[in-house]
Every structure is written in structure tokens, then in C-alpha cells.
Design a protein around this motif. Structure first.
Motif, PDB file in Angstrom:
ATOM      1  N   ASN A 102       0.812  -1.222   0.000  1.00 30.77           N
ATOM      2  CA  ASN A 102       0.000   0.000   0.000  1.00 30.77           C
ATOM      3  C   ASN A 102       0.842   1.268   0.000  1.00 30.77           C
ATOM      4  O   ASN A 102       0.608   2.192   0.778  1.00 30.77           O
TER       5      ASN A 102
ATOM      6  N   ILE B  40       2.336   4.463  -2.497  1.00 27.92           N
ATOM      7  CA  ILE B  40       1.868   5.175  -3.694  1.00 27.92           C
ATOM      8  C   ILE B  40       2.934   4.999  -4.773  1.00 27.92           C
ATOM      9  O   ILE B  40       4.056   5.492  -4.627  1.00 27.92           O
TER      10      ILE B  40
ATOM     11  N   ASP C 134       3.697   6.100  -7.679  1.00 22.88           N
ATOM     12  CA  ASP C 134       4.335   7.157  -8.465  1.00 22.88           C
ATOM     13  C   ASP C 134       5.214   8.073  -7.634  1.00 22.88           C
ATOM     14  O   ASP C 134       5.826   8.997  -8.162  1.00 22.88           O
ATOM     15  N   LEU C 135       5.238   7.839  -6.348  1.00 22.07           N
ATOM     16  CA  LEU C 135       6.129   8.631  -5.496  1.00 22.07           C
ATOM     17  C   LEU C 135       7.383   7.818  -5.200  1.00 22.07           C
ATOM     18  O   LEU C 135       7.396   6.593  -5.350  1.00 22.07           O
TER      19      LEU C 135
ATOM     20  N   ILE D 110       4.864  10.884   4.004  1.00 22.24           N
ATOM     21  CA  ILE D 110       3.420  11.197   4.033  1.00 22.24           C
ATOM     22  C   ILE D 110       2.888  11.338   5.468  1.00 22.24           C
ATOM     23  O   ILE D 110       2.206  12.325   5.777  1.00 22.24           O
TER      24      ILE D 110
ATOM     25  N   VAL E 203       3.908  14.652   6.847  1.00 27.17           N
ATOM     26  CA  VAL E 203       3.161  15.761   6.239  1.00 27.17           C
ATOM     27  C   VAL E 203       1.784  15.852   6.892  1.00 27.17           C
ATOM     28  O   VAL E 203       1.319  16.933   7.250  1.00 27.17           O
TER      29      VAL E 203
ATOM     30  N   ARG F 193       7.543   3.732   6.776  1.00 26.25           N
ATOM     31  CA  ARG F 193       6.445   4.710   6.756  1.00 26.25           C
ATOM     32  C   ARG F 193       5.592   4.588   8.026  1.00 26.25           C
ATOM     33  O   ARG F 193       5.216   5.585   8.634  1.00 26.25           O
TER      34      ARG F 193
ATOM     35  N   ILE G  32       5.513  17.559  -0.322  1.00 27.71           N
ATOM     36  CA  ILE G  32       4.895  16.274  -0.683  1.00 27.71           C
ATOM     37  C   ILE G  32       3.473  16.535  -1.180  1.00 27.71           C
ATOM     38  O   ILE G  32       2.999  15.889  -2.129  1.00 27.71           O
TER      39      ILE G  32
ATOM     40  N   LYS H 188       3.702  17.557  -4.551  1.00 29.76           N
ATOM     41  CA  LYS H 188       4.110  16.395  -5.353  1.00 29.76           C
ATOM     42  C   LYS H 188       2.911  15.474  -5.603  1.00 29.76           C
ATOM     43  O   LYS H 188       2.740  14.952  -6.705  1.00 29.76           O
ATOM     44  N   LEU H 189       2.094  15.301  -4.558  1.00 27.14           N
ATOM     45  CA  LEU H 189       0.904  14.459  -4.714  1.00 27.14           C
ATOM     46  C   LEU H 189      -0.007  15.026  -5.808  1.00 27.14           C
ATOM     47  O   LEU H 189      -0.571  14.294  -6.611  1.00 27.14           O
TER      48      LEU H 189
ATOM     49  N   THR I 274       2.049  14.941  -9.296  1.00 30.38           N
ATOM     50  CA  THR I 274       2.323  13.578  -9.758  1.00 30.38           C
ATOM     51  C   THR I 274       1.097  12.984 -10.426  1.00 30.38           C
ATOM     52  O   THR I 274       1.186  12.377 -11.499  1.00 30.38           O
TER      53      THR I 274
ATOM     54  N   ARG J 238       0.584  14.494 -13.726  1.00 35.50           N
ATOM     55  CA  ARG J 238       1.617  14.042 -14.658  1.00 35.50           C
ATOM     56  C   ARG J 238       1.362  12.611 -15.109  1.00 35.50           C
ATOM     57  O   ARG J 238       1.571  12.255 -16.262  1.00 35.50           O
ATOM     58  N   CYS J 239       0.873  11.794 -14.170  1.00 36.88           N
ATOM     59  CA  CYS J 239       0.639  10.385 -14.507  1.00 36.88           C
ATOM     60  C   CYS J 239      -0.506  10.218 -15.497  1.00 36.88           C
ATOM     61  O   CYS J 239      -0.581   9.211 -16.184  1.00 36.88           O
TER      62      CYS J 239
ATOM     63  N   ARG K  40      -7.796   3.984  -3.694  1.00 38.24           N
ATOM     64  CA  ARG K  40      -6.833   3.279  -2.847  1.00 38.24           C
ATOM     65  C   ARG K  40      -5.771   4.245  -2.301  1.00 38.24           C
ATOM     66  O   ARG K  40      -5.400   4.186  -1.140  1.00 38.24           O
ATOM     67  N   GLU K  41      -5.315   5.127  -3.199  1.00 40.87           N
ATOM     68  CA  GLU K  41      -4.300   6.103  -2.786  1.00 40.87           C
ATOM     69  C   GLU K  41      -4.860   7.034  -1.705  1.00 40.87           C
ATOM     70  O   GLU K  41      -4.167   7.365  -0.734  1.00 40.87           O
TER      71      GLU K  41
ATOM     72  N   ILE L  22      -4.859   5.262   1.472  1.00 40.60           N
ATOM     73  CA  ILE L  22      -3.505   5.212   2.061  1.00 40.60           C
ATOM     74  C   ILE L  22      -3.214   6.520   2.807  1.00 40.60           C
ATOM     75  O   ILE L  22      -2.684   6.527   3.916  1.00 40.60           O
ATOM     76  N   LEU L  23      -3.597   7.629   2.165  1.00 40.65           N
ATOM     77  CA  LEU L  23      -3.386   8.926   2.809  1.00 40.65           C
ATOM     78  C   LEU L  23      -4.140   8.993   4.133  1.00 40.65           C
ATOM     79  O   LEU L  23      -3.634   9.496   5.129  1.00 40.65           O
TER      80      LEU L  23
END
Lengths: 235, 370
Positions: free
Chosen positions: A103, A105, A107-108, A116, A119, A164, B2, B5-6, B9, B12-13, B272-273, B276-277
Motif C-alpha cells: 500500500n 503510492i 508514483d512517489l 506522508i 506531512v 512509513r 509532498i 508532489k501528490l 504527480t 503528470r501520470c 486506494r491512494e 492510504i493517505l
């Protein structure tokens, strides 16, 4: 009297507690947890074993504040897990999660993924970077910080997930089959690392696993079946 | 960092999706900028016709269009003798047609009118104006499209007129118009004894309020407005401006839908991302901030692209000879600011639903979903 006080102070502090926890899905048609009582002391490593669907992951999610129980009480470090603000605090400072699938990300980079939680919690970047370097050194990822997740091996990804999870120095690490997607050798290596880090950081580990060999290396093993904890074995 | 970047990104993707969205906003902004600038320029040009060497315009109260306004010559006679008035010039507006040009603006004016006095005469003698009833002076563009030269007789409407002069002005309406002596225009348009408006030059600009109140006291059917007031209150101008903003707004709305679509796709493919956050401690607001951030980047990029495209388009329009003088393509800072603000607001509004959806993502369910 002094003897009693001494005995009490020698008792390990309970950091995780579940009392009569029930959880069901689909309006109660699928009952997953049926009155679970559970305690974990500071620095303890606990393995939750049992067949698929017995409620191991659900219990971990509840303990980490990702979900709320239908009935019963849950507390983490003495804080009742039932309010949004508490849940956020729990996720930011008290609890770290490691999942079977890493799990992360994709693309990072490794570094960005690990930052993360800092942050989210508003941790000073310099302090966060220092912590990340420390963890990366411990997990052997120091030279991989700038790599994107796609470029990492399965073991490296899981070690990244571990970094993480520990970034904000949580007191509790909840791991849901942390080595389930790894081969035997890598699984052993990652688990060694996991045990080593939780021991040195004084973190309480609660891990759901099917691997009896790994479970046997924990302080306690709890056997779950049909939503209940049936056996508690001190290893 | 970040956070940024999030945001970046993800854009960009999904480059193609992001670019399409940016292009949607850009075209909307370009359309809005072009339409608003062109129409505001046109309004400015028309109001320039009225404010030629004057500060106040007198016309019939409650008319929907100045072409329907009728100011009696008696009023002109009286007003021109008021002590605060330097000069009062009657103008009769009319629409005439020629074989190839169904709409030519006609100005019925006196020889004392500023248009005749101050314009650059390319051909002819300004002193000859209004000597004969069938004499006309053409604007340079009118002469061009009518194929007329000095001394020619040109058919205009049901009459044939003698071209005694060709003049050049910076105003497209005047440059493409026909100037007739007032009396000839009154006869031609069957409006004897009237003009459409009287343009007033005051001896002292501070007498404007006194002048307006005097008009009100003496002529119940007339109204006097300062140029600025007239520009703000004239219903035709208001309709034109409203139309411009409405058309532009519709364009932006479409752009907003584009952003909304992109953001919805972005959220749906990143559940899903987002989970995760959430597991890493992101609050609902932090998750929403990522989504709004993406939307803001798309909108701002689109706005910048749109401004560049719109400016190029306006520049190209400026170069079209047929439009020369009819539109003022000067970019107004206020318009630029409003267009950019609207683009950003639209973009952010487009992210409202996706952000709300993202905030409701339940991490535990999303992480189960493979």
C-alpha cells in the motif's frame, strides 16, 4: 503497601484494550467479531492467528481506528477510540499500519512515501528527514531513498511500508500479514527486521498472520475463530 | 512539498486527461476573453461616437434604442442658448443600405459637428459640407466598400448621393458610416424637425449636474446623461455586455464540467491512494486540499493558456482589415482579472463533488478493494 506499589509498577502498562467488541457488516447480516476481549501491553509482540474470515484484519482495523465497532469499547494508550478527532490523532501519532500489500503510492519515491505521515501530522521536514534516514539505515534502504516504488523489490517495498508506519514514532504497530506476499526467505528477513525494530523502539506489535512459524516468535499468540479469541498462548 | 508532489504527480501520470482538461479551460477562457473584449470594445466604439467632443448626451427618455429616440428641434434651440452650454450638436442616426451592404450607419449632422471639424479629411473640403441636400461625406471604409471616390454619385437606400468628401476617423462605426447634412437625413428618414440625440459640450464640466436638472425641469420627455452614466445605463450596452459575459460564462461552465469530469476520474481511480493517505493520518480536509489543489493547477494552467490564446486571437482579429476600427481589442486589466478568477472559481467548483467524494472514502473498505 510498598510491596503492592512495587508490584503494580512492575506490571507492564496496557496500551491496547478491547472489551466486548462486536462488529458486523451488511446491516448485521455478516457478523465478523462477536464479543472480542483483548489486551496488549507496552512493548509486547502479539500474533493473531486463525483461518481466513475469522476477524483478524477487522480487529486490527478497529484497534487502529480505521473502523468503529458496533458494540464494545476500544482504547489505545488510554484514549477511547470513538471520536473523529481521536481517530485522527490515533492514526497520526499512536498507531502505524503495515499491510500484506505494501500500500505504497507507486508514483512517489520511497522518501516521499515515507514522508506522508509526517506531512499529515505537520512534522518539521528536517526532523522528518532525520527520522527517515535513521529508519532507512536500520532497514537497509538508505541508498534507495530516491527510487520510485516500481523500482523496488517486494522485500524493499515492505521494508518501506515499515519505515512509513514508524515515521511518527507510534507506540503501536498493527501489521496485517506483513510478510504474506513475500517468499519464504524474504519473509524471514523482513520479519527479523520487524521484530528487531519494534524491540529497539519499544513498540507494541499486533500482527495478523497465517504463518505459525512467525507467530511462534511473538511474545503471545492469540487464536481466533469465528469472531472470537479462543486461545491465548504465551510463547 | 509532498502535498504539491501528490498534486502534480497525479496530473503528470494522467497527462492526456490533464491536458484535455487544461485545454477545455483554456478554450473557455480564450472564448470568454475574446467575446467580452470584442463586445466591450464595440460598446466603447459606439459610446465614442456619442461622446465625440461632448460630455453630455440628451435623448428621449425611456427609449430602448437611440435609433428610436426623437428630440425635437425646439429643444435643441432652447438648450443651445443655455449659459452653461458651449455647444449643442444634434445627431440623427439612421440605417441605410446599398446593394452589397445592407447595413450602413448614417449620421445626420450639422457642419459644426466635431466629426466634420476634427476628422482627418482624405479627400474633399470640409467647408463644402451641408451646402447641398444630396451631398454626403463617406468614412474611409464606407468609401472603400461602396467603391466611391470624391465626386462620384453613389446609390444609398432609395437615393443617389454626391460624394463631396472622404474622411478618416479611428472609430469603425464612423469610418464605415455615411455623413449627411442633418436636414437631408431628416428628410431621408422621414424625421423632419427632430434628431436622435443632442451631444452637449459644457463651458464648465462642473455644471453637468445643473445641466441635467435643467433638462429634467424643462423637458419631461427628455433626459440628459453624462457619457459615463450613459454607458452604464443604456439598455443596449447593458444587453451587449450581459450577452458577452453570459456567452463567456457558458464557455467557462463547459470548461468547469471538463474539470469536474477530470477530477471525478482522478478521484475514482485513486480511491486506494486516498485510503492510504487516510491511514497515514491525512484529515478529510487534507484529502480535499489535494483534490482542490489538482483542480486549481488545471484551472490556472488553463487560464494562462487561455489568456495567451485569447490574446493571440484578438491580435489576429485586429489584423483583419474588414474589422479595422469596429472592434477595440485592447485587453482591460479588470477583464483579465475577472476571467482568470472565474476560471479558477469554476475549476474549484468543478472539484467540489470529487473532493466531497474523496472525503467520504472509507479507508478500510478502499484498502480491501483490489
Amino acid at each position: 503497601m510498598n510491596q503492592l506499589i512495587e508490584q503494580a509498577s512492575n506490571q507492564p502498562r496496557i496500551v491496547l484494550r478491547a472489551e466486548g467488541v462486536w462488529k458486523s457488516y451488511d446491516d448485521g447480516t455478516i457478523s465478523v467479531l462477536r464479543g472480542v476481549d483483548f489486551e496488549a501491553a507496552e512493548g509486547q509482540t502479539i500474533a493473531l492467528c486463525g483461518p481466513s474470515g475469522c476477524g483478524k484484519s477487522t480487529l486490527l482495523h478497529l484497534l487502529g481506528g480505521l473502523d468503529l465497532p458496533d458494540h464494545g469499547h476500544l482504547s489505545v494508550n488510554g484514549i477511547e477510540v470513538n471520536r473523529h478527532r481521536d481517530l485522527l490523532r490515533l492514526l497520526r501519532y499512536e498507531v502505524g499500519f503495515v499491510f500484506q500489500l505494501h500500500n505504497l503510492i507507486p508514483d512517489l519515491t520511497l522518501e516521499e512515501n515515507c514522508l506522508i505521515p509526517s506531512v499529515a501530522a505537520g512534522v518539521d521536514r528536517r526532523a522528518a528527514m532525520a527520522r527517515l534516514r535513521q529508519l532507512a539505515e536500520r532497514t537497509g534502504l538508505a541508498d534507495r531513498l530516491g527510487h520510485r516504488i516500481q523500482k523496488l523489490s517486494g522485500g524493499e517495498r515492505q521494508r518501506t511500508a515499515l519505515c512509513r508506519a514508524l515515521m511518527n514514532r507510534p507506540k503501536i504497530l498493527l501489521a496485517d500479514e506483513p510478510t504474506g506476499s513475500l517468499d519464504e526467505q524474504t519473509s524471514g528477513t523482513v520479519f527479523d527486521l520487524l521484530l528487531d525494530i519494534v524491540a529497539t523502539e519499544g513498540v507494541t506489535l499486533v500482527m495478523a498472520t497465517h504463518d505459525r512459524g512467525l507467530a511462534a516468535r511473538c511474545d503471545r499468540l492469540m487464536e481466533m475463530h469465528e469472531g472470537r479469541i479462543h486461545a491465548r498462548v504465551s510463547v | 512539498m509532498i502535498f504539491l508532489k501528490l498534486i502534480v504527480t497525479n496530473l503528470r501520470c494522467h497527462r492526456v486527461r490533464s491536458l484535455i482538461s487544461v485545454a477545455g479551460v483554456a478554450f473557455s477562457v480564450a472564448a470568454m476573453l475574446t467575446v467580452v473584449t470584442v463586445l466591450q470594445g464595440a460598446v466603447g466604439m459606439f459610446s465614442g461616437v456619442l461622446s465625440s467632443d461632448s460630455e453630455i448626451i440628451v435623448f428621449e427618455r425611456n427609449v430602448s434604442d437611440l435609433f428610436f429616440s426623437s428630440v425635437p428641434a425646439t429643444a435643441l434651440g432652447e438648450i443651445s442658448h443655455w449659459p452653461m452650454v458651449a455647444h449643442a450638436d444634434p445627431v440623427l442616426f439612421g440605417i441605410v443600405s446599398s446593394a452589397d451592404h445592407p447595413i450602413i450607419t448614417c449620421f445626420g449632422i450639422t457642419a459644426a459637428d466635431a466629426r466634420i471639424r476634427q476628422a482627418a479629411w482624405i479627400a474633399g473640403d470640409r467647408l463644402a459640407f451641408a451646402q447641398h441636400t444630396d451631398d454626403v461625406v463617406l468614412g474611409e471604409r464606407a468609401a472603400e466598400f461602396l467603391g466611391a471616390r470624391l465626386g462620384d454619385h453613389v446609390p444609398i437606400g432609395h437615393g443617389v448621393f454626391h460624394v463631396i468628401g472622404i474622411l478618416k476617423t479611428a472609430n469603425g462605426f464612423e469610418d464605415g458610416g455615411v455623413f449627411m447634412p442633418l436636414s437631408s437625413a431628416q428628410a431621408f428618414f422621414h424625421k423632419e424637425g427632430t434628431s436622435s440625440v443632442i451631444t452637449i459640450k459644457l463651458r464648465n464640466k462642473e455644471d453637468a449636474a445643473l445641466f441635467k436638472s435643467t433638462v429634467k425641469a424643462n423637458f419631461s420627455s427628455l433626459i440628459g446623461l453624462e457619457d459615463e452614466e450613459f454607458n452604464r445605463s443604456y439598455s443596449q450596452f447593458k444587453i451587449l455586455k450581459a450577452t458577452a459575459w453570459a456567452v463567456g460564462g457558458c464557455g467557462l461552465l463547459l470548461g468547469g464540467f471538463g474539470v469536474a469530469n477530470t477530477m471525478i476520474m482522478s478521484v475514482f481511480t485513486r480511491i486506494r491512494e486516498i485510503a492510504i493517505l487516510r491511514v497515514c493520518g491525512f484529515s478529510h480536509m487534507q484529502v480535499a486540499a489535494v483534490i482542490f489543489g489538482e483542480s486549481a493547477v488545471v484551472s490556472l494552467a488553463g487560464a494562462v493558456m487561455g489568456l495567451v490564446t485569447g490574446s493571440c486571437l484578438l491580435y489576429a482579429l485586429k489584423l483583419v482589415p474588414a474589422l479595422h476600427g469596429y472592434i477595440d481589442v485592447t485587453l482591460q486589466p479588470a477583464v483579465l482579472l475577472i476571467v482568470v478568477l472565474l476560471a479558477v472559481i469554476t475549476g474549484i467548483a468543478g472539484a467540489l463533488y470529487p473532493a466531497a467524494f474523496a472525503m467520504r472514502v472509507r479507508a478500510v473498505e478502499a484498502l480491501r478493494f483490489e
